[in-house]
Scaffold this active site. Structure first.
Site, PDB file in Angstrom:
ATOM      1  N   CYS A   1       0.091  47.223  67.922  1.00  0.00           N
ATOM      2  CA  CYS A   1       0.435  48.185  66.869  1.00  0.00           C
ATOM      3  C   CYS A   1      -0.746  48.987  66.356  1.00  0.00           C
ATOM      4  O   CYS A   1      -0.791  50.198  66.496  1.00  0.00           O
ATOM      5  CB  CYS A   1       1.041  47.430  65.692  1.00  0.00           C
ATOM      6  SG  CYS A   1       2.769  47.100  65.927  1.00  0.00           S
TER       7      CYS A   1
HETATM    8  N1  LIG Z   1       4.237  42.780  68.378  1.00  0.00           N
HETATM    9  C1  LIG Z   1       4.156  43.267  67.153  1.00  0.00           C
HETATM   10  O1  LIG Z   1       3.470  42.728  66.299  1.00  0.00           O
HETATM   11  C2  LIG Z   1       4.920  44.524  66.747  1.00  0.00           C
HETATM   12  C3  LIG Z   1       5.102  44.784  65.382  1.00  0.00           C
HETATM   13  C4  LIG Z   1       5.796  45.903  64.997  1.00  0.00           C
HETATM   14  C5  LIG Z   1       6.263  46.783  65.962  1.00  0.00           C
HETATM   15  N2  LIG Z   1       6.062  46.531  67.290  1.00  0.00           N
HETATM   16  C6  LIG Z   1       6.631  47.476  68.258  1.00  0.00           C
HETATM   17  O2  LIG Z   1       7.819  46.910  68.783  1.00  0.00           O
HETATM   18  C7  LIG Z   1       7.993  47.304  70.139  1.00  0.00           C
HETATM   19  C8  LIG Z   1       8.178  46.072  71.008  1.00  0.00           C
HETATM   20  O3  LIG Z   1       6.990  45.301  70.945  1.00  0.00           O
HETATM   21  P1  LIG Z   1       6.925  43.764  71.326  1.00  0.00           P
HETATM   22  O4  LIG Z   1       5.649  43.270  70.749  1.00  0.00           O
HETATM   23  O5  LIG Z   1       8.191  43.074  70.978  1.00  0.00           O
HETATM   24  O6  LIG Z   1       6.801  43.866  72.923  1.00  0.00           O
HETATM   25  P2  LIG Z   1       6.803  42.649  73.950  1.00  0.00           P
HETATM   26  O7  LIG Z   1       5.973  43.082  75.097  1.00  0.00           O
HETATM   27  O8  LIG Z   1       6.475  41.370  73.257  1.00  0.00           O
HETATM   28  O9  LIG Z   1       8.313  42.521  74.406  1.00  0.00           O
HETATM   29  C9  LIG Z   1       9.004  43.511  75.048  1.00  0.00           C
HETATM   30  C10 LIG Z   1      10.086  42.845  75.908  1.00  0.00           C
HETATM   31  O10 LIG Z   1      10.897  43.908  76.408  1.00  0.00           O
HETATM   32  C11 LIG Z   1      11.254  43.574  77.741  1.00  0.00           C
HETATM   33  N3  LIG Z   1      11.662  44.820  78.391  1.00  0.00           N
HETATM   34  C12 LIG Z   1      10.907  45.881  78.718  1.00  0.00           C
HETATM   35  N4  LIG Z   1      11.670  46.861  79.219  1.00  0.00           N
HETATM   36  C13 LIG Z   1      12.952  46.404  79.222  1.00  0.00           C
HETATM   37  C14 LIG Z   1      14.195  46.956  79.625  1.00  0.00           C
HETATM   38  N5  LIG Z   1      14.297  48.178  80.132  1.00  0.00           N
HETATM   39  N6  LIG Z   1      15.304  46.186  79.493  1.00  0.00           N
HETATM   40  C15 LIG Z   1      15.231  44.942  78.984  1.00  0.00           C
HETATM   41  N7  LIG Z   1      14.074  44.367  78.572  1.00  0.00           N
HETATM   42  C16 LIG Z   1      12.950  45.100  78.703  1.00  0.00           C
HETATM   43  C17 LIG Z   1      10.030  42.910  78.312  1.00  0.00           C
HETATM   44  O11 LIG Z   1      10.340  42.105  79.421  1.00  0.00           O
HETATM   45  C18 LIG Z   1       9.533  42.099  77.109  1.00  0.00           C
HETATM   46  O12 LIG Z   1      10.048  40.775  77.094  1.00  0.00           O
HETATM   47  C19 LIG Z   1       6.768  48.155  70.488  1.00  0.00           C
HETATM   48  O13 LIG Z   1       7.083  49.508  70.305  1.00  0.00           O
HETATM   49  C20 LIG Z   1       5.750  47.721  69.466  1.00  0.00           C
HETATM   50  O14 LIG Z   1       4.804  48.735  69.204  1.00  0.00           O
HETATM   51  C21 LIG Z   1       5.419  45.396  67.706  1.00  0.00           C
END
Ligand SMILES: NC(=O)c1ccc[n+]([C@@H]2O[C@H](COP(=O)([O-])OP(=O)(O)OC[C@H]3O[C@@H](n4cnc5c(N)ncnc54)[C@H](O)[C@@H]3O)[C@@H](O)[C@H]2O)c1
Length: 449
Positions: free
Chosen positions: A278
């Site tokens: 983030c």
């Molecule tokens: N991790 C954090 O602390 C956090 C906090 C706030 C916002 N975000 C935002 O949230 C979003 C997700 O982040 P995250 O940390 O959960 O990512 P992550 O990498 O932990 O998880 C993403 C998941 O999505 C799956 N995926 C990807 N493409 C896919 C598709 N087409 N169909 C099905 N599954 C699919 C992946 O296999 C993975 O398990 C990002 O935009 C991030 O910037 C993250």
């Protein structure tokens, strides 16, 4: 009654009765807690992910996120309200589809919307009248309306009429014991009133407070504003750390005293640099979009440069301190990196400054090992794939004593810092963990940096 109104009313009733079926696309740090929270609120929820082993592990009730209560996933699965799936056709049966996939930076360090585009294409393939699609991933202001909406509308259905489209940024703070998905207020925005009302109604039943805003772009901008605020303040406190040290003043003492002011100040703490998905990423999205519309954000850009340079500064400091002990400084020195996660008590190395520091030190000729209770084996990371498969050393007095320096990059709770203080020759502490625990060195030195 128009068709749009009837679709809206039907979905609204299903939301109010909690019998709408919800699908989340992506079961990562954000998607999984969100899916579980929704199912715990009584909605039947399917969590979709491309990663089949992860889907299987979740359905088997395994604790795939370490800071979750032991049986949270198992209970949700056993309850029958939640299931993970790798079958995209589940999107077709859902009434509400939440997209929670990664939005990283490209190799050119620009916004990479490829995951979101792929997920939107998946949703478009199963889109049917009356569905509510909500993008949760962090994107630049305008992305949902100009990138995602056209993909969803390819089959002829129209947003705001045939289906509903909203943006609701994730504010999850992995590992934060004080705030959960449920207690963090949820921003909800849409470009049409029906979508806005539906997403607000839905999230009001999931989280303690839903906060509606007037458009998709406003909701997108809220997330980038929050993270850019953190980016700038972290850069500021790290900059002050160096200047105050030259003045003989301890930044940690300054911040904790300043934090007693009940208004107009919010504490930010120094560290080895920023990491995660983030804080390093959002300001790039914001800056990129600002340039795209002929504007600029020089303060944000300067903060980014400052944060990007933090690991190199720390490596330079390690070299300087080692030079006091050995003629060649870091060259040929053995350095133990304590903690490779980007922050404490989670198993996440994305953009971790610890790995960037390790890399810098090795370029200076140091021989580095690491210890991290969350990573017996170094995972494959986007920025440092060459480090994958290295193994965490055991944290024993003999091991610690064998290094020329121990660098604390992550202040995981489950680490025997007393043992480190007793055995290390030189400790460089970027997290102030030894002072906070009241630990003093036995024979060596502990330097805050
Ligand atoms: N991790 C954090 O602390 C956090 C906090 C706030 C916002 N975000 C935002 O949230 C979003 C997700 O982040 P995250 O940390 O959960 O990512 P992550 O990498 O932990 O998880 C993403 C998941 O999505 C799956 N995926 C990807 N493409 C896919 C598709 N087409 N169909 C099905 N599954 C699919 C992946 O296999 C993975 O398990 C990002 O935009 C991030 O910037 C993250």
């Amino acid at each position: 009654m128009t068709n749009a109104f009837s679709l809206y009313s039907t979905l609204k009733e299903r939301i109010v009765r909690r019998d709408a079926h919800v699908a989340t696309i992506g079961l990562g740090y954000v998607g999984l807690p969100l899916a579980l929270t929704i199912s715990e609120a009584g909605f039947r929820t399917t969590g979709l992910d491309l990663n089949k082993p992860r889907v299987d592990a979740i359905n088997a009730g395994e604790r795939v996120i370490s800071y979750f209560p032991e049986d949270r996933i198992r209970n949700a699965v056993a309850d029958g309200k939640f299931a993970a799936s790798a079958d995209p056709s589940d999107i077709g049966t859902a009434d509400i589809v939440l997209i929670c996939v990664p939005t990283p930076l490209s190799s050119a360090r620009e916004p990479d919307l490829s995951y979101v585009i792929r997920a939107a294409e998946g949703a478009a393939a199963w889109l049917r009248p009356g569905q509510l699609i909500v993008l949760e991933s962090t994107v630049w202001p305008g992305a949902t309306a100009t990138v995602i909406k056209p993909i969803l509308e390819r089959g002829g259905l129209r947003a705001g009429e045939d289906f509903f489209l909203a943006f609701s940024p994730e504010r999850e703070d992995p590992g934060n014991a004080h705030f959960s998905t449920q207690s963090i207020p949820k921003i909800v925005g849409a470009d049409d009133q029906k979508s806005r009302e539906l997403v607000e109604q839905f999230y009001s039943q999931i989280v303690e407070k839903a906060v509606p805003v007037s458009s998709l772009a406003t909701a997108e901008a809220v997330k980038l504003a929050e993270n850019s605020f953190r980016t700038v303040n972290i850069a500021l406190v790290n900059e002050m750390k160096v200047a105050f040290e030259a003045m003989g003043v301890d930044i940690w003492e300054v911040v904790s005293a300043a934090a007693t002011k009940p208004f107009g100040y919010m504490p930010f703490y120094p560290g080895p640099g920023i990491g995660g998905d983030c804080i390093p990423v959002s300001p790039v999205y914001l800056s990129w979009r600002a340039r795209d519309v002929g504007s600029s954000l020089p303060i944000v850009d300067l903060a980014r440069a400052n944060n990007d340079g933090a690991p190199e500064l720390i490596a330079g400091r390690v070299n300087a301190e080692l030079t006091a002990d050995r003629r060649d400084g870091a060259k040929g020195a053995r350095v133990l990196i304590l903690g490779i996660s980007y922050k404490k008590n989670i198993e996440d190395t994305r953009e971790s400054p610890a790995l960037a520091i390790l890399n810098c030190l090795e370029k200076m000729g140091a021989r580095c090992d690491y210890y991290d209770p969350y990573f017996p084996v170094m995972p494959v990371t986007r920025d440092h794939p060459d480090l994958a498969e290295r193994r965490s050393v055991a944290l024993t007095a003999e091991t610690v004593a064998s290094y020329d320096a121990v660098l604390v990059t992550t202040d995981h709770s489950d680490v025997d810092y007393a043992l480190v203080a007793q055995s290390a020759r030189l400790v460089l502490d970027t997290r102030n963990v030894f002072a906070a625990l009241g630990l003093r060195p036995s024979a060596g030195r502990i330097v805050k940096t």
